[in-house]
Write an enzyme that holds these catalytic residues in place. Structure first.
Site, PDB file in Angstrom:
ATOM      1  N   ASP A  77     -16.280  -1.733   4.982  1.00 30.20           N
ATOM      2  CA  ASP A  77     -15.218  -0.837   4.512  1.00 30.20           C
ATOM      3  C   ASP A  77     -15.124  -0.865   2.992  1.00 30.20           C
ATOM      4  O   ASP A  77     -15.980  -1.414   2.298  1.00 30.20           O
ATOM      5  CB  ASP A  77     -13.881  -1.194   5.157  1.00 30.20           C
ATOM      6  CG  ASP A  77     -13.332  -2.535   4.691  1.00 30.20           C
ATOM      7  OD1 ASP A  77     -14.136  -3.382   4.251  1.00 30.20           O
ATOM      8  OD2 ASP A  77     -12.116  -2.744   4.749  1.00 30.20           O
ATOM      9  N   SER A 128      -9.857  -5.280  14.709  1.00 32.75           N
ATOM     10  CA  SER A 128      -9.879  -4.230  13.689  1.00 32.75           C
ATOM     11  C   SER A 128     -11.053  -4.421  12.730  1.00 32.75           C
ATOM     12  O   SER A 128     -10.928  -4.233  11.529  1.00 32.75           O
ATOM     13  CB  SER A 128      -8.555  -4.196  12.927  1.00 32.75           C
ATOM     14  OG  SER A 128      -8.229  -5.487  12.428  1.00 32.75           O
ATOM     15  N   GLU A 150     -10.707 -10.377  14.290  1.00 29.22           N
ATOM     16  CA  GLU A 150      -9.737  -9.389  14.752  1.00 29.22           C
ATOM     17  C   GLU A 150     -10.472  -8.185  15.322  1.00 29.22           C
ATOM     18  O   GLU A 150     -11.582  -7.859  14.881  1.00 29.22           O
ATOM     19  CB  GLU A 150      -8.863  -8.911  13.585  1.00 29.22           C
ATOM     20  CG  GLU A 150      -8.043  -9.992  12.932  1.00 29.22           C
ATOM     21  CD  GLU A 150      -7.224  -9.454  11.763  1.00 29.22           C
ATOM     22  OE1 GLU A 150      -6.110  -9.946  11.564  1.00 29.22           O
ATOM     23  OE2 GLU A 150      -7.715  -8.552  11.043  1.00 29.22           O
ATOM     24  N   THR A 169      -1.545 -10.273  14.313  1.00 29.97           N
ATOM     25  CA  THR A 169      -2.455  -9.521  13.459  1.00 29.97           C
ATOM     26  C   THR A 169      -2.164  -9.823  11.988  1.00 29.97           C
ATOM     27  O   THR A 169      -1.021  -9.865  11.564  1.00 29.97           O
ATOM     28  CB  THR A 169      -2.308  -8.017  13.729  1.00 29.97           C
ATOM     29  OG1 THR A 169      -2.727  -7.746  15.079  1.00 29.97           O
ATOM     30  CG2 THR A 169      -3.151  -7.202  12.776  1.00 29.97           C
ATOM     31  N   ARG A 208       0.841  -1.198   0.000  1.00 30.74           N
ATOM     32  CA  ARG A 208       0.000   0.000   0.000  1.00 30.74           C
ATOM     33  C   ARG A 208       0.875   1.246   0.000  1.00 30.74           C
ATOM     34  O   ARG A 208       1.776   1.391   0.824  1.00 30.74           O
ATOM     35  CB  ARG A 208      -0.929   0.013   1.210  1.00 30.74           C
ATOM     36  CG  ARG A 208      -1.931  -1.122   1.216  1.00 30.74           C
ATOM     37  CD  ARG A 208      -2.853  -1.085   2.421  1.00 30.74           C
ATOM     38  NE  ARG A 208      -3.672  -2.289   2.472  1.00 30.74           N
ATOM     39  CZ  ARG A 208      -4.491  -2.590   3.483  1.00 30.74           C
ATOM     40  NH1 ARG A 208      -4.605  -1.766   4.517  1.00 30.74           N
ATOM     41  NH2 ARG A 208      -5.196  -3.704   3.452  1.00 30.74           N
ATOM     42  N   ASP A 232     -14.450  -6.284   3.434  1.00 30.44           N
ATOM     43  CA  ASP A 232     -14.014  -7.391   4.283  1.00 30.44           C
ATOM     44  C   ASP A 232     -14.158  -7.054   5.768  1.00 30.44           C
ATOM     45  O   ASP A 232     -14.225  -7.961   6.599  1.00 30.44           O
ATOM     46  CB  ASP A 232     -12.592  -7.845   3.953  1.00 30.44           C
ATOM     47  CG  ASP A 232     -11.533  -6.784   4.217  1.00 30.44           C
ATOM     48  OD1 ASP A 232     -11.887  -5.599   4.404  1.00 30.44           O
ATOM     49  OD2 ASP A 232     -10.331  -7.135   4.207  1.00 30.44           O
ATOM     50  N   ARG A 233     -14.231  -5.776   6.102  1.00 31.60           N
ATOM     51  CA  ARG A 233     -14.419  -5.378   7.500  1.00 31.60           C
ATOM     52  C   ARG A 233     -15.874  -5.008   7.746  1.00 31.60           C
ATOM     53  O   ARG A 233     -16.609  -4.655   6.828  1.00 31.60           O
ATOM     54  CB  ARG A 233     -13.516  -4.202   7.852  1.00 31.60           C
ATOM     55  CG  ARG A 233     -12.039  -4.524   7.714  1.00 31.60           C
ATOM     56  CD  ARG A 233     -11.163  -3.350   8.106  1.00 31.60           C
ATOM     57  NE  ARG A 233      -9.770  -3.655   7.849  1.00 31.60           N
ATOM     58  CZ  ARG A 233      -8.757  -3.390   8.678  1.00 31.60           C
ATOM     59  NH1 ARG A 233      -8.999  -2.781   9.810  1.00 31.60           N
ATOM     60  NH2 ARG A 233      -7.526  -3.709   8.363  1.00 31.60           N
ATOM     61  N   SER A 260      -8.049  -1.521   1.150  1.00 27.95           N
ATOM     62  CA  SER A 260      -9.000  -1.877   2.200  1.00 27.95           C
ATOM     63  C   SER A 260      -9.745  -0.663   2.739  1.00 27.95           C
ATOM     64  O   SER A 260     -10.491  -0.008   2.028  1.00 27.95           O
ATOM     65  CB  SER A 260      -8.280  -2.635   3.317  1.00 27.95           C
ATOM     66  OG  SER A 260      -9.206  -3.215   4.215  1.00 27.95           O
ATOM     67  N   HIS A 261      -9.519  -0.336   4.002  1.00 27.50           N
ATOM     68  CA  HIS A 261     -10.250   0.734   4.685  1.00 27.50           C
ATOM     69  C   HIS A 261      -9.572   2.089   4.541  1.00 27.50           C
ATOM     70  O   HIS A 261     -10.031   3.068   5.137  1.00 27.50           O
ATOM     71  CB  HIS A 261     -10.375   0.386   6.168  1.00 27.50           C
ATOM     72  CG  HIS A 261      -9.042   0.156   6.836  1.00 27.50           C
ATOM     73  ND1 HIS A 261      -8.247  -0.914   6.507  1.00 27.50           N
ATOM     74  CD2 HIS A 261      -8.383   0.844   7.778  1.00 27.50           C
ATOM     75  CE1 HIS A 261      -7.149  -0.873   7.246  1.00 27.50           C
ATOM     76  NE2 HIS A 261      -7.195   0.190   8.014  1.00 27.50           N
ATOM     77  N   LYS A 294     -11.466 -12.304   5.828  1.00 24.89           N
ATOM     78  CA  LYS A 294     -12.547 -11.786   6.649  1.00 24.89           C
ATOM     79  C   LYS A 294     -13.655 -11.316   5.717  1.00 24.89           C
ATOM     80  O   LYS A 294     -13.422 -11.021   4.554  1.00 24.89           O
ATOM     81  CB  LYS A 294     -12.068 -10.664   7.561  1.00 24.89           C
ATOM     82  CG  LYS A 294     -11.226  -9.571   6.917  1.00 24.89           C
ATOM     83  CD  LYS A 294     -10.691  -8.628   7.987  1.00 24.89           C
ATOM     84  CE  LYS A 294      -9.701  -7.617   7.422  1.00 24.89           C
ATOM     85  NZ  LYS A 294      -8.354  -8.203   7.254  1.00 24.89           N
ATOM     86  N   ASP A 297     -13.365  -2.448   0.685  1.00 29.14           N
ATOM     87  CA  ASP A 297     -13.400  -3.710  -0.065  1.00 29.14           C
ATOM     88  C   ASP A 297     -14.315  -4.743   0.573  1.00 29.14           C
ATOM     89  O   ASP A 297     -14.298  -5.918   0.195  1.00 29.14           O
ATOM     90  CB  ASP A 297     -11.993  -4.277  -0.247  1.00 29.14           C
ATOM     91  CG  ASP A 297     -11.346  -4.706   1.068  1.00 29.14           C
ATOM     92  OD1 ASP A 297     -11.679  -4.116   2.121  1.00 29.14           O
ATOM     93  OD2 ASP A 297     -10.492  -5.603   1.055  1.00 29.14           O
TER      94      ASP A 297
END
Length: 615
Positions: A342, A432, A430, A411, A75, A346-347, A166-167, A443, A344
């Protein structure tokens, strides 16, 4: 800028080859990212019919420093990826170090952020040039990370390249990311990402097809050829919805949705979750169309920060009246259940009316109710549960009462993969905002929301009785298993040297802390040995554990694109018999927070007096 960079890095040597690898000419051209990667040389007409004589271009390049993947991929700021050859170097390193992709199937997709389409077109052409036999993607290259994980497993692919940060925020001045998932559908383990990184430091050339597909060819499901490579565009939303219907009882959830005293709201935060939420929550389950917020994916996430927490999911927080500092209109109708995902998807964040559920508690509640409320687990049982080290011990209490094996891992979702593949765990999570199960190897935000809807449906089998809400479920859980008061303090954008200095201070004083801090039974830098393959991960975060199992954790996040994020995790454990009506989280945690700030000397090292985000 691109021209200056190309001049600084020299010129690219283009070697024209046919698909058999025979050199059929060379020429010299300058190679900026946008020109060389998108319009490299002559094009062959008639692409839709396929051409076995299409041209491969070999582009000379030089290594970039710092292409080391973090917790979940590489990233950086989007402008970094727009440098000439930057993206191509990393992608070629994936192909060079994973030879099973040649002659195999590769899945490609991303969360729709800025650069997603442009980068995907480049990767598609590089896949063809590197001998991938079949590439599976989706309209506009737009898919959630969980859905891509499912596609890998469903198509027997050798891996996936996922474009997501991601987020993290998206846009021309914000973040972009790329990660490689292996054939189990999960993030590549450290051994694989380390090999990719080592290759990026030695790379001298990358391969790319001169041909590129038309934009129309990737706008809807279908199949076409790029050279000898088959490209299959699939309806990923439909595929994912069908997977969810094998796990959950959609009929039961529909009955919940029909109750006059139940309503829900879901915030997609202008990420890729929007199309999935519309299909599943509205079309499949019957939720009202206005129950979706920010459901249209945007390259810059509507100029928001697509991180589902109390700071950034502001519309959801407002609708559920979750901010204790705000005086809300008491006459305003509040949804009974709310969630967010989020960028993508996954969260996830879960909440009820005026009641926030921490990710740690969410994991524990799902584990406690899975076999009763979710058909997939009713049928298959629970082989075990796992959590990341900083996640609270709420699920530990569930595992103890239900006689389940518990695993504590570093993590990073990749650490759960081996445990799932070896059938050692069924549910994991997690702190997060990541929760999932062994149905895929990522996730899964939508899965977590469906798990909660299933639990609510199970707790409310008969319409006419008072609705058992989210808060009721948590109070029952705490009075059964005990409560972990929990919070995370994030200090974002800290100077990396200052953050490292603070962590070095903590490491060097662990022995002193254990001798001098009352009630401290563990003071260490967490390490982990994988029970499946024996691999080891060290330096995973400072743990300070007290006699009552309350904890202070310090670690640096690996998901940012610049600077460092210091995270301090605070957990105070309250036994079930002492839970009662509970107390405010800030009040319960204040003594531990004060201790943590004092021992870490965080303000002294960083100059920060307040966290950026509290969750």
């Amino acid at each position: 800028r691109a021209w200056d960079a190309a001049r600084t890095r020299g010129f690219a040597r283009y070697v024209r080859k046919d698909w058999g690898g025979n050199v059929c000419g060379t020429r010299i051209k300058s190679a900026p990212f946008s020109a060389a990667a998108q319009k490299s040389g002559r094009r062959t007409e008639g692409l839709q019919g396929g051409s076995s004589m299409a041209t491969v271009v070999e582009v000379q390049t030089r290594p970039f420093e710092g292409q080391q993947p973090g917790t979940s991929g590489l990233r950086k700021k989007a402008s970094v990826f727009e440098q000439p050859n930057y993206l191509e170097n990393f992608v070629q390193s994936i192909f060079d170090t994973n030879p099973e992709l040649r002659g195999g199937t590769l899945v490609l997709g991303g969360d729709g952020r800025y650069l997603n389409k442009r980068a995907s077109m480049i990767i598609l052409r590089m896949a063809a040039a590197n001998g991938v036999k079949r590439l599976v993607t989706m309209p506009h290259f737009l898919a959630s990370t969980p859905a891509i994980s499912h596609l890998v497993r469903d198509t027997d692919a050798k891996g996936a390249i996922i474009l997501t940060a991601s987020h993290n925020p998206g846009g021309p001045t914000e973040d972009f990311g790329i990660k490689f998932n292996t054939e189990n559908g999960g993030p590549a383990p450290n051994s694989v990402t380390d090999t990719i990184y080592q290759r990026t430091q030695k790379i001298t050339r990358y391969l790319i097809s001169e041909e590129e597909p038309s934009k129309e060819s990737i706008e809807k499901p279908g199949t076409f050829k790029l050279g000898p490579m088959e490209v299959k565009v699939v309806d990923v939303v439909d595929s994912y919805s069908k997977l969810m219907q094998t796990i959950f009882d959609f009929d039961k959830i529909r009955q919940l949705m029909k109750r006059k005293d139940f309503s829900m709201i879901f915030d997609a935060m202008h990420g890729v979750a929007g199309p999935f939420a519309k299909r599943i929550f509205v079309d499949d389950l019957g939720a009202a169309s206005d129950s979706l917020l920010n459901a249209n994916p945007l390259p810059d996430f509507g100029k928001g920060h697509p991180d589902p927490n109390l700071k950034y999911a502001r519309k959801l927080v407002e609708r559920l009246q979750l901010d204790p500092e705000v005086t809300y209109d008491p006459s305003e109708e509040i949804p009974d259940f709310g969630a967010a995902a989020d960028g993508d998807a996954d969260r996830n964040m879960v909440a009820g009316a005026r009641f926030f559920v921490t990710p740690s508690d969410s994991l524990a509640v799902i584990a406690a109710n899975a076999q009763d409320a979710i058909p997939y687990f009713t049928k298959n049982g629970l082989s075990g549960v796992a959590r990341s080290m900083p996640t609270s011990g709420a699920v530990d209490a569930v595992a103890e009462k239900k006689n389940l094996t518990l695993y504590e891992v570093p993590t990073g979702w990749k650490f759960f993969g081996n445990l799932m593949d070896a059938s050692k765990i069924s549910i994991c999570g997690e702190e997060s905002f990541g929760t999932g199960s062994d149905h895929i190897r990522e996730k899964d935000g939508i899965w977590a929301v469906l798990a909660w809807l299933s639990i609510l449906a199970h707790k409310n089998p008969i319409e006419g009785k008072k609705l058992v809400g989210v808060k009721d479920i948590l109070m029952e859980h705490w009075n059964t298993y005990g409560r972990s008061y929990y919070s995370r303090y994030d200090y974002e954008g800290v100077d990396s040297d200052k953050a490292d200095a603070m962590m070095d201070h903590l490491r060097s004083n662990l022995g002193k802390f254990k001798r001098e801090v009352a009630g401290l039974k563990v003071a260490d830098d967490f390490s982990y040995k994988d029970p499946v393959d024996g691999s080891e991960a060290t330096g995973q975060g400072i743990r300070l554990v007290f006699d009552d199992n309350s904890r202070l954790i310090f670690r640096l996040s690996g998901t940012g694109s610049e600077g460092a994020t210091i995270r301090m995790y605070i957990e105070a454990v309250c036994p079930a018999e002492e839970v009662g009506a509970g107390k405010p989280v800030a009040e319960a945690l204040k003594p531990l927070i004060d201790t943590g700030l004092k021992l870490s000397k965080l303000e002294e090292f960083t100059g920060r007096t307040e966290p950026t985000v509290i969750t």
